[in-house]
Design a protein around this motif. Structure first.
Motif, PDB file in Angstrom:
ATOM      1  N   PRO A  96       0.796  -1.234   0.000  1.00 43.04           N
ATOM      2  CA  PRO A  96       0.000   0.000   0.000  1.00 43.04           C
ATOM      3  C   PRO A  96       0.828   1.285   0.000  1.00 43.04           C
ATOM      4  O   PRO A  96       0.411   2.286  -0.582  1.00 43.04           O
ATOM      5  N   SER A  97       2.000   1.266   0.610  1.00 43.49           N
ATOM      6  CA  SER A  97       2.820   2.487   0.620  1.00 43.49           C
ATOM      7  C   SER A  97       3.300   2.844  -0.785  1.00 43.49           C
ATOM      8  O   SER A  97       3.394   4.028  -1.134  1.00 43.49           O
ATOM      9  N   VAL A  98       3.580   1.843  -1.591  1.00 43.64           N
ATOM     10  CA  VAL A  98       3.992   2.093  -2.981  1.00 43.64           C
ATOM     11  C   VAL A  98       2.784   2.586  -3.782  1.00 43.64           C
ATOM     12  O   VAL A  98       2.883   3.556  -4.545  1.00 43.64           O
ATOM     13  N   LEU A  99       1.645   1.947  -3.581  1.00 48.27           N
ATOM     14  CA  LEU A  99       0.431   2.385  -4.275  1.00 48.27           C
ATOM     15  C   LEU A  99       0.036   3.799  -3.855  1.00 48.27           C
ATOM     16  O   LEU A  99      -0.460   4.575  -4.675  1.00 48.27           O
ATOM     17  N   ALA A 100       0.278   4.152  -2.605  1.00 47.48           N
ATOM     18  CA  ALA A 100      -0.026   5.514  -2.143  1.00 47.48           C
ATOM     19  C   ALA A 100       0.826   6.535  -2.900  1.00 47.48           C
ATOM     20  O   ALA A 100       0.334   7.616  -3.261  1.00 47.48           O
ATOM     21  N   SER A 129      -9.561   1.023  -9.054  1.00 45.84           N
ATOM     22  CA  SER A 129      -9.049  -0.233  -8.514  1.00 45.84           C
ATOM     23  C   SER A 129      -9.559  -0.384  -7.089  1.00 45.84           C
ATOM     24  O   SER A 129      -9.345   0.508  -6.257  1.00 45.84           O
ATOM     25  N   ASP A 130     -10.232  -1.484  -6.816  1.00 41.83           N
ATOM     26  CA  ASP A 130     -10.716  -1.720  -5.455  1.00 41.83           C
ATOM     27  C   ASP A 130      -9.569  -1.698  -4.458  1.00 41.83           C
ATOM     28  O   ASP A 130      -9.700  -1.155  -3.366  1.00 41.83           O
ATOM     29  N   ARG A 131      -8.464  -2.281  -4.831  1.00 45.71           N
ATOM     30  CA  ARG A 131      -7.301  -2.323  -3.932  1.00 45.71           C
ATOM     31  C   ARG A 131      -6.868  -0.904  -3.557  1.00 45.71           C
ATOM     32  O   ARG A 131      -6.639  -0.600  -2.388  1.00 45.71           O
ATOM     33  N   ILE A 132      -6.760  -0.038  -4.551  1.00 48.37           N
ATOM     34  CA  ILE A 132      -6.322   1.335  -4.288  1.00 48.37           C
ATOM     35  C   ILE A 132      -7.373   2.090  -3.484  1.00 48.37           C
ATOM     36  O   ILE A 132      -7.057   2.752  -2.494  1.00 48.37           O
ATOM     37  N   LEU A 133      -8.610   1.992  -3.880  1.00 50.13           N
ATOM     38  CA  LEU A 133      -9.660   2.779  -3.228  1.00 50.13           C
ATOM     39  C   LEU A 133     -10.030   2.258  -1.841  1.00 50.13           C
ATOM     40  O   LEU A 133     -10.500   3.022  -0.999  1.00 50.13           O
ATOM     41  N   PRO A 137      -3.853   4.234   1.789  1.00 52.11           N
ATOM     42  CA  PRO A 137      -4.086   5.539   2.427  1.00 52.11           C
ATOM     43  C   PRO A 137      -3.867   6.683   1.424  1.00 52.11           C
ATOM     44  O   PRO A 137      -2.734   7.022   1.092  1.00 52.11           O
ATOM     45  N   ILE A 138      -4.971   7.226   0.940  1.00 51.99           N
ATOM     46  CA  ILE A 138      -4.904   8.328  -0.026  1.00 51.99           C
ATOM     47  C   ILE A 138      -5.739   9.485   0.492  1.00 51.99           C
ATOM     48  O   ILE A 138      -6.557   9.320   1.397  1.00 51.99           O
ATOM     49  N   GLN A 139      -5.539  10.642  -0.096  1.00 52.30           N
ATOM     50  CA  GLN A 139      -6.357  11.814   0.236  1.00 52.30           C
ATOM     51  C   GLN A 139      -7.678  11.675  -0.520  1.00 52.30           C
ATOM     52  O   GLN A 139      -7.796  12.082  -1.672  1.00 52.30           O
ATOM     53  N   LYS A 140      -8.642  11.105   0.146  1.00 49.85           N
ATOM     54  CA  LYS A 140      -9.893  10.726  -0.513  1.00 49.85           C
ATOM     55  C   LYS A 140     -10.681  11.929  -1.036  1.00 49.85           C
ATOM     56  O   LYS A 140     -11.197  11.895  -2.148  1.00 49.85           O
TER      57      LYS A 140
END
Length: 181
Positions: A96-100, A129-133, A137-140
């Motif tokens: 997840p840190s890389v995807l963030a 992407s369900d995984r990303i969303l 941890p993103i700024q939603k």
């Protein structure tokens, strides 16, 4: 020729012809935006052939995006590469840190180039992407705002579907205080 007295087994060649050359070029020449763009373009041509998750490659794409946020060619090629490197089941095997980081730099690209259809579409493809969303941890709120901006800017049915899908997932995750801004 290894038998030649001038032969140097440690010689490395950076370029755009092979994956090995592109990797070396992206490691060594991050400060040259046109070269980074060319490398990313050629990397994009290779990414559909990757069968396994390539976090090593993602980590080479991200610095170019970070270093050249205003270089459209770099951002365009990078967002295309990132989609191919994170699509489908590939995202489930990326930390997840890389995807963030992927999301953060993609959102910056969306902000910097709001009127560029293909770049916006590349980013929506990555975000859809369900995984990303769900797990990253993103700024939603920021993400939802940029996706809505893209929805309003382009009349493309596939982009509209992606935008609505992304926003429907993010809407449930945004606090009331964020939505009242």
């Amino acid at each position: 020729n290894p038998r030649n007295p001038e032969y140097n087994p440690n010689l490395q060649i950076a370029g755009t012809a092979t994956e090995e050359q592109i990797i070396l070029a992206l490691k060594r020449y991050q400060d040259r935006p046109l070269y980074v763009q060319k490398c990313l373009y050629n990397l994009f041509r290779l990414t559909p052939t990757f069968m396994d998750t390539r976090v090593d490659i993602i980590k080479l794409v991200l610095p170019g995006m970070r270093q050249h946020p205003e270089a459209f060619g770099v951002q365009m090629a990078a967002t295309a590469c990132l989609y191919n490197l994170t699509k489908g089941d590939l995202a489930t095997r990326i930390h997840p840190s890389v995807l963030a980081q992927v999301v953060e730099l993609s959102l910056i690209a969306m902000e910097n180039f709001p009127n560029h259809y293909q770049l916006q579409k590349n980013t929506l493809l990555t975000l859809c992407s369900d995984r990303i969303l769900q797990d990253v941890p993103i700024q939603k709120y920021r993400c939802a705002r940029l996706v809505l901006d893209s929805l309003c800017a382009f009349e493309d049915p596939s982009m509209n579907r992606m935008s609505v899908a992304i926003c429907s997932i993010l809407a449930a995750k945004i606090s009331t205080s964020e939505t009242s801004q």
